[in-house]
Design a protein around this motif. Structure first.
Motif, PDB file in Angstrom:
ATOM      1  N   ASN A 121       0.812  -1.218   0.000  1.00 36.44           N
ATOM      2  CA  ASN A 121       0.000   0.000   0.000  1.00 36.44           C
ATOM      3  C   ASN A 121       0.845   1.267   0.000  1.00 36.44           C
ATOM      4  N   TYR A 122       2.159   1.110   0.085  1.00 34.63           N
ATOM      5  CA  TYR A 122       3.034   2.279   0.191  1.00 34.63           C
ATOM      6  C   TYR A 122       4.138   2.172  -0.861  1.00 34.63           C
ATOM      7  N   GLN A 123       3.829   2.620  -2.042  1.00 37.96           N
ATOM      8  CA  GLN A 123       4.777   2.597  -3.152  1.00 37.96           C
ATOM      9  C   GLN A 123       5.469   3.963  -3.229  1.00 37.96           C
ATOM     10  N   TYR A 124       6.561   4.068  -2.479  1.00 36.73           N
ATOM     11  CA  TYR A 124       7.306   5.327  -2.469  1.00 36.73           C
ATOM     12  C   TYR A 124       8.062   5.502  -3.784  1.00 36.73           C
ATOM     13  N   GLN A 125       8.325   6.756  -4.121  1.00 36.67           N
ATOM     14  CA  GLN A 125       8.996   7.074  -5.379  1.00 36.67           C
ATOM     15  C   GLN A 125      10.302   7.817  -5.111  1.00 36.67           C
ATOM     16  N   SER A 126      11.162   7.729  -6.090  1.00 31.77           N
ATOM     17  CA  SER A 126      12.424   8.472  -6.080  1.00 31.77           C
ATOM     18  C   SER A 126      12.913   8.561  -7.520  1.00 31.77           C
ATOM     19  N   PRO A 127      13.765   9.506  -7.800  1.00 30.95           N
ATOM     20  CA  PRO A 127      14.276   9.623  -9.177  1.00 30.95           C
ATOM     21  C   PRO A 127      14.944   8.331  -9.638  1.00 30.95           C
ATOM     22  N   SER A 128      14.687   7.971 -10.867  1.00 28.71           N
ATOM     23  CA  SER A 128      15.204   6.721 -11.401  1.00 28.71           C
ATOM     24  C   SER A 128      16.624   6.903 -11.941  1.00 28.71           C
ATOM     25  N   GLY A 129      17.393   5.850 -11.809  1.00 28.69           N
ATOM     26  CA  GLY A 129      18.748   5.879 -12.360  1.00 28.69           C
ATOM     27  C   GLY A 129      18.773   5.874 -13.871  1.00 28.69           C
ATOM     28  N   ASN A 130      17.645   5.524 -14.495  1.00 27.92           N
ATOM     29  CA  ASN A 130      17.594   5.530 -15.962  1.00 27.92           C
ATOM     30  C   ASN A 130      17.712   6.930 -16.542  1.00 27.92           C
ATOM     31  N   ASN A 131      17.481   7.930 -15.658  1.00 32.92           N
ATOM     32  CA  ASN A 131      17.615   9.301 -16.163  1.00 32.92           C
ATOM     33  C   ASN A 131      19.034   9.588 -16.658  1.00 32.92           C
ATOM     34  N   VAL A 132      20.003   8.952 -16.004  1.00 35.73           N
ATOM     35  CA  VAL A 132      21.391   9.167 -16.421  1.00 35.73           C
ATOM     36  C   VAL A 132      21.611   8.621 -17.829  1.00 35.73           C
ATOM     37  N   ILE A 133      21.088   7.431 -18.081  1.00 32.94           N
ATOM     38  CA  ILE A 133      21.248   6.819 -19.404  1.00 32.94           C
ATOM     39  C   ILE A 133      20.414   7.545 -20.444  1.00 32.94           C
ATOM     40  N   LYS A 134      19.205   7.917 -20.059  1.00 37.35           N
ATOM     41  CA  LYS A 134      18.277   8.535 -21.007  1.00 37.35           C
ATOM     42  C   LYS A 134      18.740   9.923 -21.430  1.00 37.35           C
ATOM     43  N   HIS A 135      19.355  10.657 -20.526  1.00 37.99           N
ATOM     44  CA  HIS A 135      19.712  12.048 -20.826  1.00 37.99           C
ATOM     45  C   HIS A 135      21.233  12.263 -20.812  1.00 37.99           C
ATOM     46  N   GLN A 136      21.970  11.221 -21.159  1.00 33.91           N
ATOM     47  CA  GLN A 136      23.427  11.351 -21.102  1.00 33.91           C
ATOM     48  C   GLN A 136      23.986  12.283 -22.179  1.00 33.91           C
ATOM     49  N   HIS A 137      23.249  12.477 -23.249  1.00 36.35           N
ATOM     50  CA  HIS A 137      23.726  13.342 -24.328  1.00 36.35           C
ATOM     51  C   HIS A 137      23.086  14.722 -24.269  1.00 36.35           C
ATOM     52  N   ASN A 138      22.229  14.943 -23.283  1.00 39.31           N
ATOM     53  CA  ASN A 138      21.588  16.259 -23.159  1.00 39.31           C
ATOM     54  C   ASN A 138      22.481  17.208 -22.365  1.00 39.31           C
ATOM     55  N   SER A 139      22.115  18.450 -22.372  1.00 40.26           N
ATOM     56  CA  SER A 139      22.860  19.451 -21.605  1.00 40.26           C
ATOM     57  C   SER A 139      22.617  19.244 -20.110  1.00 40.26           C
ATOM     58  N   ILE A 140      23.486  19.843 -19.298  1.00 43.16           N
ATOM     59  CA  ILE A 140      23.360  19.708 -17.859  1.00 43.16           C
ATOM     60  C   ILE A 140      22.079  20.366 -17.354  1.00 43.16           C
ATOM     61  N   GLU A 141      21.669  21.459 -18.015  1.00 45.20           N
ATOM     62  CA  GLU A 141      20.422  22.106 -17.600  1.00 45.20           C
ATOM     63  C   GLU A 141      19.226  21.201 -17.876  1.00 45.20           C
ATOM     64  N   LYS A 142      19.265  20.518 -19.028  1.00 45.03           N
ATOM     65  CA  LYS A 142      18.175  19.608 -19.361  1.00 45.03           C
ATOM     66  C   LYS A 142      18.130  18.428 -18.396  1.00 45.03           C
ATOM     67  N   PHE A 143      19.302  17.943 -18.009  1.00 39.34           N
ATOM     68  CA  PHE A 143      19.352  16.820 -17.062  1.00 39.34           C
ATOM     69  C   PHE A 143      18.783  17.233 -15.697  1.00 39.34           C
ATOM     70  N   HIS A 144      19.195  18.404 -15.223  1.00 42.46           N
ATOM     71  CA  HIS A 144      18.657  18.881 -13.949  1.00 42.46           C
ATOM     72  C   HIS A 144      17.148  19.096 -14.040  1.00 42.46           C
ATOM     73  N   HIS A 145      16.692  19.543 -15.198  1.00 42.46           N
ATOM     74  CA  HIS A 145      15.262  19.753 -15.405  1.00 42.46           C
ATOM     75  C   HIS A 145      14.487  18.447 -15.230  1.00 42.46           C
ATOM     76  N   GLU A 146      14.978  17.367 -15.784  1.00 46.11           N
ATOM     77  CA  GLU A 146      14.307  16.076 -15.664  1.00 46.11           C
ATOM     78  C   GLU A 146      14.331  15.574 -14.217  1.00 46.11           C
ATOM     79  N   ILE A 147      15.454  15.777 -13.549  1.00 43.23           N
ATOM     80  CA  ILE A 147      15.552  15.356 -12.149  1.00 43.23           C
ATOM     81  C   ILE A 147      14.577  16.150 -11.278  1.00 43.23           C
TER      82      ILE A 147
END
Length: 245
Positions: A121-147
């Motif tokens: 009943n308690y599905q806590y959330q947190s930023p996923s590690g896939n964000n690093v892989i998904k946005h590895q070619h994006n700018s640092i501002e774009k990466f922070h935006h997703e986080i």
């Protein structure tokens, strides 16, 4: 008043207070401030993690304390019940009612506390590690935006779940407090009944003993009077015999 009491111990549903609703889609534009926004939201999410740890520790303490009280009740209540032989039947019924209510409230305490351990009943959330892989070619501002977007979503969910756990913990506390009150009243009632029944029995024994002593004294007086009368009759008969001679 009764509904409020029932809600406080978890027997009626409680409407959850307002939880923050951070819509991540409203955070649309990446900027040089995204990193600062990320640090701020990470701090808030860390505070929620600390709240969660505090709730889990207090829930464990509540369960342990309830188990301890159960052990004490199972030890002392049978000893007290053995002393209720001379207690009136109506008072025994009152003691039984108090014992049953206290037992049910302790069970309700465990039920409310154990709600916090239903992990599904308690599905806590947190930023996923896939964000690093998904946005590895994006700018640092774009990466922070997703986080930041992930942190906003996680903060909304985690805060709501923590508020639910806090409600269960408060309900467990209230039911535990009421159970302790009923247990205290039960112990005081039984001890008072035993004390007064012993005093009454002692008074009755003293009264009966006094009657027995009084009866014994009367019997002794009657025996003395009878012996005196017998001696008078014997002396009178001896005098008459001496005169006739």
């Amino acid at each position: 008043m009764i509904k409020q009491l029932l809600r406080s111990i978890g027997l009626l549903l409680v409407s959850q207070g307002p939880s923050p609703d951070y819509n991540k889609d409203e955070y649309k534009k990446a900027s040089e401030y995204s990193e600062a926004h990320r640090a701020f939201l990470e701090k808030l999410l860390d505070d929620e993690d600390k709240r969660l740890a505090s709730f889990e520790a207090k829930t464990s303490q509540m369960i342990a304390q309830t188990g301890l009280v159960f052990s004490l009740l199972s030890l002392f209540v049978p000893l007290l019940i053995d002393k209720t032989v001379g207690i009136p039947f109506a008072l025994k019924c009152i003691c039984l009612f108090l014992l049953v209510v206290a037992f049910l409230l302790y069970m309700l305490t465990l039920k409310n506390a154990l709600k916090n351990y239903k992990l599904k009943n308690y599905q806590y959330q947190s930023p996923s590690g896939n964000n690093v892989i998904k946005h590895q070619h994006n700018s640092i501002e774009k990466f922070h935006h997703e986080i930041v977007q992930d942190l906003l979503s996680s903060l909304t969910v985690n805060t709501r779940l923590n508020n639910i756990k806090a409600t269960h913990l408060i309900q467990s506390y209230h039911s535990f407090k009421l159970a302790n009150i009923f247990t205290g009243v039960l112990v005081i009632t039984i001890c008072s009944a035993i004390l007064f029944s012993k005093e009454s029995q002692s008074d009755n024994d003293g009264y009966c003993h006094g009657i027995q002593e009084g009866q014994l004294f009367n019997d002794q007086q009657e025996n003395v009077i009878k012996e005196f009368e017998d001696s008078l009759l014997v002396n009178g008969q001896e005098k008459r015999d001496s005169i006739s001679e």
